[in-house]
Motif scaffolding. Structure first.
Motif, PDB file in Angstrom:
ATOM      1  N   TYR A 143       0.835  -1.203   0.000  1.00 11.18           N
ATOM      2  CA  TYR A 143       0.000   0.000   0.000  1.00 11.18           C
ATOM      3  C   TYR A 143       0.870   1.254   0.000  1.00 11.18           C
ATOM      4  O   TYR A 143       1.927   1.296   0.635  1.00 11.18           O
ATOM      5  CB  TYR A 143      -0.910   0.025   1.223  1.00 11.18           C
ATOM      6  CG  TYR A 143      -2.195  -0.766   1.070  1.00 11.18           C
ATOM      7  CD1 TYR A 143      -2.243  -1.952   0.330  1.00 11.18           C
ATOM      8  CD2 TYR A 143      -3.373  -0.350   1.685  1.00 11.18           C
ATOM      9  CE1 TYR A 143      -3.413  -2.679   0.197  1.00 11.18           C
ATOM     10  CE2 TYR A 143      -4.549  -1.074   1.562  1.00 11.18           C
ATOM     11  CZ  TYR A 143      -4.564  -2.235   0.821  1.00 11.18           C
ATOM     12  OH  TYR A 143      -5.730  -2.956   0.695  1.00 11.18           O
ATOM     13  N   GLU A 144       0.395   2.262  -0.726  1.00 13.04           N
ATOM     14  CA  GLU A 144       1.065   3.558  -0.693  1.00 13.04           C
ATOM     15  C   GLU A 144       0.989   4.147   0.717  1.00 13.04           C
ATOM     16  O   GLU A 144       0.059   3.848   1.475  1.00 13.04           O
ATOM     17  CB  GLU A 144       0.423   4.526  -1.682  1.00 13.04           C
ATOM     18  CG  GLU A 144       0.536   4.101  -3.138  1.00 13.04           C
ATOM     19  CD  GLU A 144       1.950   4.204  -3.671  1.00 13.04           C
ATOM     20  OE1 GLU A 144       2.747   4.968  -3.080  1.00 13.04           O
ATOM     21  OE2 GLU A 144       2.264   3.524  -4.668  1.00 13.04           O
ATOM     22  N   GLU A 145       1.958   4.984   1.047  1.00 15.08           N
ATOM     23  CA  GLU A 145       2.018   5.541   2.399  1.00 15.08           C
ATOM     24  C   GLU A 145       0.727   6.260   2.787  1.00 15.08           C
ATOM     25  O   GLU A 145       0.227   6.110   3.903  1.00 15.08           O
ATOM     26  CB  GLU A 145       3.213   6.493   2.517  1.00 15.08           C
ATOM     27  CG  GLU A 145       3.386   7.070   3.918  1.00 15.08           C
ATOM     28  CD  GLU A 145       4.645   7.905   4.057  1.00 15.08           C
ATOM     29  OE1 GLU A 145       4.634   8.847   4.881  1.00 15.08           O
ATOM     30  OE2 GLU A 145       5.629   7.634   3.343  1.00 15.08           O
ATOM     31  N   GLY A 146       0.180   7.036   1.864  1.00 19.91           N
ATOM     32  CA  GLY A 146      -1.053   7.759   2.157  1.00 19.91           C
ATOM     33  C   GLY A 146      -2.220   6.838   2.426  1.00 19.91           C
ATOM     34  O   GLY A 146      -3.054   7.105   3.315  1.00 19.91           O
ATOM     35  N   ASP A 147      -2.302   5.737   1.669  1.00 18.64           N
ATOM     36  CA  ASP A 147      -3.382   4.774   1.882  1.00 18.64           C
ATOM     37  C   ASP A 147      -3.222   4.052   3.213  1.00 18.64           C
ATOM     38  O   ASP A 147      -4.208   3.787   3.918  1.00 18.64           O
ATOM     39  CB  ASP A 147      -3.422   3.762   0.737  1.00 18.64           C
ATOM     40  CG  ASP A 147      -3.825   4.398  -0.589  1.00 18.64           C
ATOM     41  OD1 ASP A 147      -4.584   5.390  -0.556  1.00 18.64           O
ATOM     42  OD2 ASP A 147      -3.381   3.906  -1.637  1.00 18.64           O
ATOM     43  N   LYS A 153      -5.738   5.350  10.415  1.00 18.99           N
ATOM     44  CA  LYS A 153      -6.495   6.396  11.107  1.00 18.99           C
ATOM     45  C   LYS A 153      -7.986   6.064  11.160  1.00 18.99           C
ATOM     46  O   LYS A 153      -8.624   6.173  12.214  1.00 18.99           O
ATOM     47  CB  LYS A 153      -6.291   7.745  10.417  1.00 18.99           C
ATOM     48  CG  LYS A 153      -7.030   8.906  11.093  1.00 18.99           C
ATOM     49  CD  LYS A 153      -6.716  10.222  10.416  1.00 18.99           C
ATOM     50  CE  LYS A 153      -7.495  11.367  11.057  1.00 18.99           C
ATOM     51  NZ  LYS A 153      -7.197  11.511  12.499  1.00 18.99           N
ATOM     52  N   GLU A 154      -8.559   5.662  10.020  1.00 20.96           N
ATOM     53  CA  GLU A 154     -10.004   5.435   9.956  1.00 20.96           C
ATOM     54  C   GLU A 154     -10.427   4.145  10.655  1.00 20.96           C
ATOM     55  O   GLU A 154     -11.400   4.128  11.407  1.00 20.96           O
ATOM     56  CB  GLU A 154     -10.459   5.388   8.491  1.00 20.96           C
ATOM     57  CG  GLU A 154     -10.388   6.737   7.790  1.00 20.96           C
ATOM     58  CD  GLU A 154     -10.911   6.670   6.371  1.00 20.96           C
ATOM     59  OE1 GLU A 154     -11.461   5.619   5.973  1.00 20.96           O
ATOM     60  OE2 GLU A 154     -10.762   7.668   5.648  1.00 20.96           O
ATOM     61  N   SER A 166       4.556   6.170   7.843  1.00 15.55           N
ATOM     62  CA  SER A 166       5.861   6.635   7.380  1.00 15.55           C
ATOM     63  C   SER A 166       6.976   5.685   7.807  1.00 15.55           C
ATOM     64  O   SER A 166       7.852   5.334   7.005  1.00 15.55           O
ATOM     65  CB  SER A 166       6.138   8.042   7.929  1.00 15.55           C
ATOM     66  OG  SER A 166       7.436   8.472   7.579  1.00 15.55           O
ATOM     67  N   PHE A 167       6.922   5.248   9.057  1.00 16.73           N
ATOM     68  CA  PHE A 167       7.953   4.333   9.561  1.00 16.73           C
ATOM     69  C   PHE A 167       7.869   2.982   8.847  1.00 16.73           C
ATOM     70  O   PHE A 167       8.901   2.375   8.531  1.00 16.73           O
ATOM     71  CB  PHE A 167       7.806   4.147  11.073  1.00 16.73           C
ATOM     72  CG  PHE A 167       8.508   5.190  11.896  1.00 16.73           C
ATOM     73  CD1 PHE A 167       8.221   6.547  11.728  1.00 16.73           C
ATOM     74  CD2 PHE A 167       9.454   4.831  12.834  1.00 16.73           C
ATOM     75  CE1 PHE A 167       8.872   7.514  12.482  1.00 16.73           C
ATOM     76  CE2 PHE A 167      10.120   5.792  13.590  1.00 16.73           C
ATOM     77  CZ  PHE A 167       9.830   7.134  13.411  1.00 16.73           C
ATOM     78  N   ILE A 168       6.672   2.502   8.592  1.00 16.33           N
ATOM     79  CA  ILE A 168       6.511   1.227   7.886  1.00 16.33           C
ATOM     80  C   ILE A 168       7.133   1.310   6.491  1.00 16.33           C
ATOM     81  O   ILE A 168       7.891   0.428   6.070  1.00 16.33           O
ATOM     82  CB  ILE A 168       5.025   0.831   7.786  1.00 16.33           C
ATOM     83  CG1 ILE A 168       4.481   0.414   9.148  1.00 16.33           C
ATOM     84  CG2 ILE A 168       4.830  -0.305   6.770  1.00 16.33           C
ATOM     85  CD1 ILE A 168       2.975   0.186   9.172  1.00 16.33           C
ATOM     86  N   CYS A 169       6.805   2.387   5.783  1.00 21.72           N
ATOM     87  CA  CYS A 169       7.311   2.530   4.411  1.00 21.72           C
ATOM     88  C   CYS A 169       8.826   2.693   4.383  1.00 21.72           C
ATOM     89  O   CYS A 169       9.488   2.191   3.458  1.00 21.72           O
ATOM     90  CB  CYS A 169       6.615   3.714   3.726  1.00 21.72           C
ATOM     91  SG  CYS A 169       4.860   3.422   3.408  1.00 21.72           S
ATOM     92  N   ARG A 170       9.366   3.355   5.372  1.00 23.13           N
ATOM     93  CA  ARG A 170      10.821   3.519   5.441  1.00 23.13           C
ATOM     94  C   ARG A 170      11.506   2.173   5.714  1.00 23.13           C
ATOM     95  O   ARG A 170      12.510   1.839   5.080  1.00 23.13           O
ATOM     96  CB  ARG A 170      11.179   4.516   6.542  1.00 23.13           C
ATOM     97  CG  ARG A 170      12.665   4.871   6.602  1.00 23.13           C
ATOM     98  CD  ARG A 170      12.926   5.941   7.641  1.00 23.13           C
ATOM     99  NE  ARG A 170      12.701   5.428   8.993  1.00 23.13           N
ATOM    100  CZ  ARG A 170      12.620   6.193  10.075  1.00 23.13           C
ATOM    101  NH1 ARG A 170      12.692   7.516   9.959  1.00 23.13           N
ATOM    102  NH2 ARG A 170      12.443   5.664  11.266  1.00 23.13           N
ATOM    103  N   GLU A 213      -9.098  -4.134   7.087  1.00 22.09           N
ATOM    104  CA  GLU A 213      -8.832  -3.952   5.658  1.00 22.09           C
ATOM    105  C   GLU A 213      -8.707  -5.300   4.948  1.00 22.09           C
ATOM    106  O   GLU A 213      -9.301  -5.507   3.881  1.00 22.09           O
ATOM    107  CB  GLU A 213      -7.555  -3.140   5.476  1.00 22.09           C
ATOM    108  CG  GLU A 213      -7.105  -2.954   4.037  1.00 22.09           C
ATOM    109  CD  GLU A 213      -7.970  -1.987   3.243  1.00 22.09           C
ATOM    110  OE1 GLU A 213      -7.743  -1.872   2.022  1.00 22.09           O
ATOM    111  OE2 GLU A 213      -8.864  -1.342   3.838  1.00 22.09           O
ATOM    112  N   VAL A 214      -7.944  -6.213   5.517  1.00 18.20           N
ATOM    113  CA  VAL A 214      -7.717  -7.517   4.888  1.00 18.20           C
ATOM    114  C   VAL A 214      -9.030  -8.254   4.662  1.00 18.20           C
ATOM    115  O   VAL A 214      -9.252  -8.863   3.608  1.00 18.20           O
ATOM    116  CB  VAL A 214      -6.765  -8.365   5.758  1.00 18.20           C
ATOM    117  CG1 VAL A 214      -6.758  -9.829   5.300  1.00 18.20           C
ATOM    118  CG2 VAL A 214      -5.349  -7.805   5.714  1.00 18.20           C
TER     119      VAL A 214
END
Length: 311
Positions: A143-147, A153-154, A166-170, A213-214
């Protein structure tokens, strides 16, 4: 592992189901069969029971648990949101009651290979149905960082969602995040130490969000509540046990809308829209576990039971 699971709000939910001995009842989230055993115990030889679960392990465990009860029983591997097709396949058009317990079972949480728990290390999976194509690994690593931030959050109601994403994507740039243990460590790094000293486990909300989500839990829940209300016979009841505010809000809103569907402006002296209620709310406020149950079973602490009856 054995499919051990203590059913939440057992007496309260089955009492509110108001089981008729010759009725047709559905447990849409069969689990290990704890609620189902009590429901089937109140059904006579002419009664009929349908148990639904996405997890074959749950179906096998429930079938074994209910084996000694002599009545017409059917076990279906499916999502409870498919209720209309399921009863159609059984030659049924109306049911006398249904129970939905939306909690993740103790078996699933405690089985490290299922990847639901942030308390032990295992593969990132989180699928209720292990034949589904999307896993927690896919969500975390593709998933993209924004998604990612949006769903955390939701669905997790996590205030640190952007930092966690952010930490996950990094971290995943170096190597894929493959285990629950590594994901927990990333989340702990992302949340400031001061925010980790109080409240639930720092990974709880993020794991909830990814699991939702899954399994498309909220989308399936909306469809299921509407469809279960549709297929209830007059006087039939739907009992729903939720475990977080997102689920409870969906159930509450659908019950409220169907119990009071009028769309006329409040200042109209009489209703002209022609919309009439098809259910009534049995309890205006949710039924909560007793203190004794919460002490005995900590997983019951956030449970809420809402009940609707078909008019």
């Amino acid at each position: 592992m054995t499919f051990d699971h203590e059913p939440v709000l057992l007496d309260e939910s089955v009492k509110n189901l108001a089981v008729k001995s010759d009725g047709i009842y559905v447990d849409g989230t069969l689990g290990g069969g704890g609620h189902a055993e009590k429901i089937c115990g109140q059904l006579g030889p002419r009664g009929r029971f349908i148990g639904i679960d996405r997890d074959q392990d749950a179906l096998d465990a429930a079938e074994n648990r209910l084996r000694q009860l002599k009545l017409n029983k059917k076990y279906v591997r499916s999502n409870y949101s498919n209720i209309k097709n399921i009863i159609l396949d059984e030659g049924i058009d109306r049911i006398d009651g249904a129970l939905l317990d939306l909690g993740v079972s103790s078996f699933q949480l405690d089985n490290t290979q299922r990847g639901f728990s942030y308390m032990s290390d295992g593969p990132l999976d989180m699928r209720m149905d292990r034949d589904d194509p999307v896993t927690a690994y896919d969500v975390v690593n593709t998933y993209e960082e924004g998604d990612l931030a949006r769903l955390i959050k939701e669905y997790g109601e996590e205030r640190w969602a952007k930092r966690i994403a952010s930490f996950i994507c990094r971290e995943r740039k170096d190597s894929p995040v493959e285990t629950t243990g590594r994901l927990v460590e990333i989340i702990k790094k992302a949340i400031p130490a001061s925010a980790r000293r109080e409240g639930p486990h720092p990974a709880k909300r993020t794991f909830q969000a990814i699991r939702i989500e899954v399994n498309d839990e909220l989308g399936q829940l909306r469809k299921a509540i509407e469809d279960f209300c549709d297929v209830l016979a007059p006087g039939g009841r739907l009992c729903v046990i939720t475990f977080h505010s997102l689920e409870d809000r969906i159930v509450k809103d659908i019950f409220s809308r169907r119990a009071d569907p009028c769309t006329c402006p409040p200042d109209f002296p009489v209703c002209v829209c022609g919309k009439t209620p098809d259910i009534k709310k049995v309890n205006t406020k949710p039924i909560m576990p007793t203190e004794a149950e919460k002490d005995r079973n900590p997983r019951a602490r956030s449970a809420k039971l809402r009940v609707a009856e078909k008019i």
